[in-house]
Design an enzyme around this catalytic site. Structure first.
Site, short mmCIF file in Angstrom:
data_model
loop_
_atom_site.label_atom_id
_atom_site.label_comp_id
_atom_site.label_asym_id
_atom_site.label_seq_id
_atom_site.Cartn_x
_atom_site.Cartn_y
_atom_site.Cartn_z
N ARG A 178 4.09 -1.94 -18.61
CA ARG A 178 4.44 -3.31 -17.87
C ARG A 178 4.68 -2.27 -16.20
O ARG A 178 6.08 -2.90 -15.70
CB ARG A 178 5.19 -4.44 -17.72
CG ARG A 178 4.41 -4.87 -18.63
CD ARG A 178 5.25 -6.10 -19.05
NE ARG A 178 4.87 -6.97 -19.96
CZ ARG A 178 5.27 -6.90 -21.70
NH1 ARG A 178 6.07 -6.16 -22.21
NH2 ARG A 178 4.25 -7.99 -22.39
N HIS A 197 -17.04 0.04 6.14
CA HIS A 197 -17.50 -0.69 4.73
C HIS A 197 -18.96 -0.90 4.75
O HIS A 197 -19.61 -0.40 3.10
CB HIS A 197 -16.28 -1.79 4.47
CG HIS A 197 -14.98 -1.44 3.98
ND1 HIS A 197 -13.86 -1.80 3.91
CD2 HIS A 197 -14.10 -0.05 3.80
CE1 HIS A 197 -13.45 -1.65 4.04
NE2 HIS A 197 -13.27 -0.31 3.84
N LYS A 200 2.76 5.14 9.25
CA LYS A 200 2.23 4.02 7.92
C LYS A 200 3.77 3.59 7.61
O LYS A 200 3.19 2.35 7.27
CB LYS A 200 1.40 4.93 6.56
CG LYS A 200 0.94 4.13 5.75
CD LYS A 200 -0.19 4.10 5.13
CE LYS A 200 -0.44 3.23 3.45
NZ LYS A 200 -1.82 3.83 3.36
N LYS A 203 -1.01 1.27 -3.03
CA LYS A 203 -1.94 0.77 -2.92
C LYS A 203 -3.05 1.40 -3.86
O LYS A 203 -2.82 2.65 -3.45
CB LYS A 203 -2.82 0.01 -1.73
CG LYS A 203 -2.48 -1.40 -0.97
CD LYS A 203 -3.77 -1.49 0.09
CE LYS A 203 -3.38 -2.10 0.76
NZ LYS A 203 -4.99 -2.57 2.00
N HIS A 263 -16.30 8.80 3.67
CA HIS A 263 -14.85 7.40 4.17
C HIS A 263 -14.42 8.21 5.33
O HIS A 263 -14.75 6.93 6.29
CB HIS A 263 -14.40 7.44 3.09
CG HIS A 263 -13.13 6.05 3.63
ND1 HIS A 263 -13.74 4.99 3.42
CD2 HIS A 263 -11.82 5.93 3.37
CE1 HIS A 263 -12.70 4.19 3.65
NE2 HIS A 263 -11.15 4.93 4.26
N ARG A 267 -0.26 -4.90 8.03
CA ARG A 267 -0.70 -3.61 7.68
C ARG A 267 -2.33 -4.09 7.77
O ARG A 267 -2.66 -2.88 7.41
CB ARG A 267 -0.76 -4.22 5.84
CG ARG A 267 -0.61 -3.28 4.71
CD ARG A 267 0.15 -2.65 3.80
NE ARG A 267 -0.87 -1.40 3.10
CZ ARG A 267 -0.03 -1.06 1.95
NH1 ARG A 267 0.97 -1.27 1.70
NH2 ARG A 267 -0.85 0.37 1.56
N ASN A 292 -6.50 -1.25 8.95
CA ASN A 292 -7.64 -1.27 8.57
C ASN A 292 -8.57 -1.08 9.69
O ASN A 292 -10.23 -1.53 9.32
CB ASN A 292 -8.22 -3.19 8.17
CG ASN A 292 -7.46 -3.19 6.22
OD1 ASN A 292 -7.06 -1.50 5.54
ND2 ASN A 292 -7.04 -4.65 5.90
N HIS A 329 -12.70 -0.19 9.67
CA HIS A 329 -12.86 -0.18 8.24
C HIS A 329 -14.08 -1.63 8.08
O HIS A 329 -14.51 -1.63 6.41
CB HIS A 329 -11.42 -0.57 7.29
CG HIS A 329 -10.73 0.34 7.38
ND1 HIS A 329 -10.09 1.33 7.91
CD2 HIS A 329 -10.59 1.32 5.85
CE1 HIS A 329 -9.64 2.25 7.32
NE2 HIS A 329 -9.83 2.86 6.01
N GLU A 348 -8.51 9.47 9.06
CA GLU A 348 -7.58 8.35 9.51
C GLU A 348 -5.88 9.10 10.53
O GLU A 348 -5.92 8.17 10.94
CB GLU A 348 -6.59 8.19 8.34
CG GLU A 348 -8.02 8.02 7.12
CD GLU A 348 -8.50 6.71 6.89
OE1 GLU A 348 -7.70 6.22 7.50
OE2 GLU A 348 -9.05 6.34 6.08
N GLU A 366 0.41 -6.66 3.15
CA GLU A 366 -1.50 -7.37 3.80
C GLU A 366 -1.23 -8.86 4.08
O GLU A 366 -2.00 -9.14 4.01
CB GLU A 366 -2.09 -6.72 2.86
CG GLU A 366 -3.34 -6.38 4.25
CD GLU A 366 -3.98 -5.75 4.36
OE1 GLU A 366 -4.26 -4.52 3.42
OE2 GLU A 366 -5.62 -5.98 4.18
N1 GLY Z 1 -5.02 2.26 3.33
C1 GLY Z 1 -4.90 1.51 3.53
C2 GLY Z 1 -4.03 0.84 3.48
O1 GLY Z 1 -2.59 1.44 2.15
O2 GLY Z 1 -3.12 -0.42 4.26
#
Ligand code: GLY
Length: 371
Positions: free
Chosen positions: A122, A253, A228, A144, A267, A242, A246, A249, A186, A238
């Site tokens: 957990r 994608h 960030k 993430k 990417h 946040r 993107n 993106h 990025e 998000e």
């Molecule tokens: N890579 C985008 C984020 O971490 O929200």
């Protein structure tokens, strides 16, 4: 040459330490976090060949023992089967709640190992040791984690913040130029989404940074990570800001899906092309001047990066099919596409109010320009 960015999430604060030589000092960096002097490291075969001995020596210098699991390199490793192998191995190693798991590698390893740490007993603590530019400026920070499934990328995962991030900028010297520039996509994204001065700094310093200037690399990583961290501290899960991360993106994608997630398009390359297209779309919708997408594309081209759809080798589907692929993006809300658009460089915003025809027109033109 050391920098620290603090991610001050209540109860889960951590530091991102940035600079050359951090892997060689891993022991002294990590020792204060350990209940016992032993860690389990998960990495991939490519990274292991380059950096695992240095990490072992760095840990041993402080009396810390290490066991390592070496997985295959590549996106396919972010799968249920490798997650299961990783969790099984960590249980075999008798990793306990007080222990630390180390993720040594790029975004694939960071995401997979972070998720394994999130679900093991957990939740156990983990340290990100990102070895690619993309992982240092983006995926290792913000919590993430996850894997891909046959339904799409990153569809199964958890928010699980690391306990520490060690971004050793010295290892970036071992990256292939194409991979480095993909990660730089990025970095450019941060300037475009929220900091015009930083974009100007990149225009002035990008070439020297790519050529290997260490101080400039440290500053680019520090600035990106600080941006960030600021966004993640405002909106960890998000629900709002946040999503600015993107930028580029949604286009990316679709292009990644259209090129089969293959070596045709990395990417970060898709993010760079996607940022250029997002600025084209913003200009077409009258949100910003046409000079803005031109300036974005000029910098990407000056860096020798993929900039236009023309730069992707092989056939691409038509505009309608690309739009359809965007519909598969998990950021669709109530059937409407969400885009990150911009009122200018450094002034991005999220909107769910983009006419499909404007997207089709931008893609149609970009495809025709392929000639
Ligand atoms: N890579 C985008 C984020 O971490 O929200």
């Amino acid at each position: 040459m050391r920098e620290t960015v603090k991610v001050n999430l209540p109860g889960r604060e951590y530091e991102v330490r940035i600079g050359p030589g951090l892997i060689g000092e891993a022991g002294v960096q990590i020792a204060p976090l350990l209940a016992r002097k032993r860690v389990c490291v998960v990495t991939d075969a490519n990274v292991a060949a380059l950096h695992l001995d240095a990490l072992r020596a760095g840990l041993a210098a402080d009396g810390i023992g290490m066991e390592a699991l070496i997985l295959p390199a590549g996106e396919a490793t972010k799968s249920w089967s490798h997650l299961s192998d990783t969790v099984g191995w960590l249980l075999d190693q008798k990793v306990e709640r007080g222990d630390l798991v180390l993720a040594l590698g790029g975004g694939v390893i960071g995401d997979l190992v972070g998720f394994a740490a999130a679900i093991l007993r957990r939740g156990v603590r983990f340290v990100q040791v990102p070895t690619s530019l993309l992982a240092q400026v983006d995926s290792s920070v913000g919590g993430k984690t996850g894997i891909n499934t046959p339904h799409g990328k990153n569809l199964v995962g958890a928010f699980h913040q690391p306990t520490l991030v060690l971004a050793d900028t010295g290892v970036l010297a071992t990256m292939a130029p194409r991979d480095f520039l993909a990660g730089y996509g990025e970095v450019v994204k941060y300037g475009l989404l929220g900091d015009a001065d930083f974009f100007g700094w990149l225009e002035a310093n990008g070439t020297a940074l790519a050529a290997g200037d260490e101080a400039l690399r440290v500053e680019a990583v520090r600035h990106s990570v600080q941006m960030k961290a600021d966004i993640v501290m405002r909106d960890e899960k998000e629900h709002g800001d946040r999503a600015l991360l993107n930028l580029g993106h949604t286009f990316c994608h679709a292009l990644e899906a259209a090129t089969g997630y293959s070596n045709r398009l990395l990417h970060g390359e898709g993010v760079a092309i996607g940022c250029a297209l997002a600025f084209e779309l913003s200009a077409r919708m009258g949100l910003c001047a046409q000079e803005e997408p031109s300036r974005v594309r000029a910098h990407l081209k000056a860096m020798g990066m993929k900039t236009d759809l023309t730069d992707i080798e092989g056939d691409l589907p038509d505009a309608a099919s690309l739009l359809d692929l965007m519909g598969q993006d998990k950021k669709v809300v109530a059937g409407k596409l969400r885009f990150v658009l911009a009122r200018g460089i450094g002034q991005a915003f999220v909107t769910g109010d983009v006419p499909a025809q404007a997207v089709l027109d931008v893609l149609g033109e970009a495809l025709v320009e392929r000639g």
